[in-house]
Write an enzyme that holds these catalytic residues in place. Structure first.
Site, PDB file in Angstrom:
ATOM      1  N   VAL A   1      -1.061  -3.355  -1.281  1.00 22.43           N
ATOM      2  CA  VAL A   1      -0.405  -4.421  -2.051  1.00 22.43           C
ATOM      3  C   VAL A   1       0.121  -3.959  -3.407  1.00 22.43           C
ATOM      4  O   VAL A   1       0.608  -4.761  -4.194  1.00 22.43           O
ATOM      5  CB  VAL A   1      -1.336  -5.648  -2.246  1.00 22.43           C
ATOM      6  CG1 VAL A   1      -1.769  -6.199  -0.898  1.00 22.43           C
ATOM      7  CG2 VAL A   1      -2.536  -5.304  -3.110  1.00 22.43           C
ATOM      8  N   LYS A   2       0.069  -2.681  -3.686  1.00 20.09           N
ATOM      9  CA  LYS A   2       0.549  -2.196  -4.982  1.00 20.09           C
ATOM     10  C   LYS A   2       2.080  -2.014  -4.936  1.00 20.09           C
ATOM     11  O   LYS A   2       2.682  -2.126  -3.875  1.00 20.09           O
ATOM     12  CB  LYS A   2      -0.164  -0.895  -5.339  1.00 20.09           C
ATOM     13  CG  LYS A   2      -1.691  -1.046  -5.456  1.00 20.09           C
ATOM     14  CD  LYS A   2      -2.123  -1.914  -6.636  1.00 20.09           C
ATOM     15  CE  LYS A   2      -3.545  -2.390  -6.536  1.00 20.09           C
ATOM     16  NZ  LYS A   2      -4.562  -1.450  -6.939  1.00 20.09           N
ATOM     17  N   PRO A   3       2.722  -1.709  -6.112  1.00 24.73           N
ATOM     18  CA  PRO A   3       4.194  -1.671  -6.149  1.00 24.73           C
ATOM     19  C   PRO A   3       4.849  -0.821  -5.039  1.00 24.73           C
ATOM     20  O   PRO A   3       5.878  -1.204  -4.517  1.00 24.73           O
ATOM     21  CB  PRO A   3       4.491  -1.121  -7.540  1.00 24.73           C
ATOM     22  CG  PRO A   3       3.348  -1.607  -8.372  1.00 24.73           C
ATOM     23  CD  PRO A   3       2.139  -1.541  -7.460  1.00 24.73           C
TER      24      PRO A   3
END
Ligand SMILES: *Cc1c(COP(=O)(O)O)cnc(C)c1O
Length: 413
Positions: free
Chosen positions: A200-202
């Site tokens: 779910v990170k950039p």
């Protein structure tokens, strides 16, 4: 693990099972080009320690403008590796903000050093440089700044403070790849910057992380450290026709696989586009929720571009006559996933037990924690869905008409 069996699991306690159609609070952005890149890597001769690790590192370093990038298997191991390779260990203190993911502090503890918790600024929710300054002692060795929700911290101030006291400045930039501060990209704002490529990170590699730095010695130590402390890589040894190696300092297996780096390379090409998409959605949320008297939006300073990793309105649940868990439950029933980022780390049981921390240590974070609510934000979210979520949030908060209409006596946050 079922949250119902564990009453200490504060976040998911009492929350209904997620319906199939739930809008998650976050979600990876995978395109066909990502799938093709991973498939090609799976068909190549080397699944790990192959050429794609270096290519990903070069692309990352070029993207942020740093001299070096070292990719590892998670953001947590990247944090731990930086601390260990800077020689931080027993007897040392490292200042960390309390409003962060547990890994920022647990990485410090795993080195044998002690995390010292700093409070946050009430407007931005970022670490308060004055509180950092107040907590520096002769034992302090480093400061970890966390770019909460994607907004870079005030690095010029933190750097001056760290230079004055000869401390290492480490950026926990796990939320903020793609963001910038006074025209400079996240990844070059501290002595070492830590990235996470969790789903779910950039950008994602499934699981993964990296350190970017201009310090060649640190980068070299990190490369050894992720591979058991072995002095030369397998490919260097093969190229030199001498497979013998030595281990000078102990390390770990923190290696990232080539097919993960194939995904990372492909994702990195869309990093800026992801930031722009999330920025548009965050603006729409702000327009819909900003005017609500029971809601305050954290300030984003003029001199930064946020990566808009999370959208976290501060909601006065008590003022609305509601509990946060009820609101989260009602939103979940409407198919809207939410989350809380984060319970202040100094209040987590493991920290209380080891460090004797507790209520009163970071009053701003403790007070604002009660108001945090992360709403769905990710590149694939539709503008229409932002409007639906906003309307449902307003409907849920306005359930008690009396308090809704009176509004808060004082708009404090
Ligand atoms: C995700 C995250 C980490 C840890 O990264 P992993 O890749 O999940 O190990 C550390 N700090 C912050 C602020 C994070 O959000």
């Amino acid at each position: 693990m079922s949250s119902r069996r564990n009453p200490r699991n504060f976040q998911s306690n009492r929350i209904e099972p997620m319906p199939e159609s739930l809008l998650p609070y976050a979600r990876q952005w995978i395109e066909e080009e990502d799938v093709e890149a991973v498939v090609a890597a799976l068909r190549s001769p080397l699944l790990t320690t192959g050429p794609l690790v270096e290519r990903f590192e070069e692309a990352l370093a070029a993207y942020v403008g740093a001299h070096h990038a070292v990719a590892v298997n998670s953001g947590t191991s990247a944090l731990y590796s930086v601390l260990a390779c800077l020689g931080i260990g027993p007897g040392d203190d490292v200042i960390v903000p309390t409003l962060t993911f547990v890994a920022t502090a647990s990485a410090v503890l795993h080195t044998g050093a002690r995390p010292v918790f700093a409070d946050i600024d009430a407007d931005t929710l970022l670490v308060d440089p004055d509180d950092v300054a107040a907590k520096v002692t002769s034992k302090t060795r480093a400061v970890i700044a966390v770019d909460y929700a994607g907004q870079p911290c005030d690095y010029d101030r933190l750097r001056r403070l760290c230079e004055r006291h000869r401390l290492a400045l480490i950026a926990d930039a796990c939320h903020s790849l793609g963001a910038s501060y006074r025209g400079r990209k996240v990844g070059v704002l501290a002595d070492a910057s830590v990235l996470s490529f969790h789903a779910v990170k950039p950008i994602t590699t499934g699981e993964g992380g990296a350190v970017t730095t201009d310090d060649a010695t640190l980068a070299e130590r990190l490369r050894r450290f992720r591979n058991h402390g072995i002095d030369r890589s397998w490919r260097e040894r093969r190229a030199e026709d001498d497979l013998a190696y030595d281990v000078v300092e102990l390390g770990w297996n923190f290696r990232i696989a080539d097919f993960q780096c194939a995904l990372g390379l492909s994702q990195l090409r869309r990093c800026d586009e992801g930031v722009r998409k999330r920025e548009r959605l965050a603006k729409l949320y702000s327009r819909e929720l900003g005017p609500i008297p029971w809601v305050r939006l954290p300030a984003i300073r003029e001199d930064v571009v946020s990566s808009h990793h999370l959208f976290v309105p501060l909601v006065d649940f008590a003022g609305c006559g509601l509990r946060r868990s009820e609101v989260m439950e009602e939103l979940a029933r409407a198919g809207i996933g939410t989350n809380v980022h984060y319970r202040p780390v100094h209040l987590l049981s493991a920290m209380r037990e080891r460090l004797g921390t507790g209520h009163g240590l970071c009053p701003v974070a403790e007070r604002l924690y009660e108001r945090l609510l992360s709403l769905p934000l990710y590149a694939g979210l539709e503008q229409e869905q932002v409007s639906i979520v906003s309307r449902k949030v307003i409907e849920t908060l306005s359930r008690n008409p009396v308090s809704w209409e009176t509004g808060p006596a004082v708009r404090e946050g």
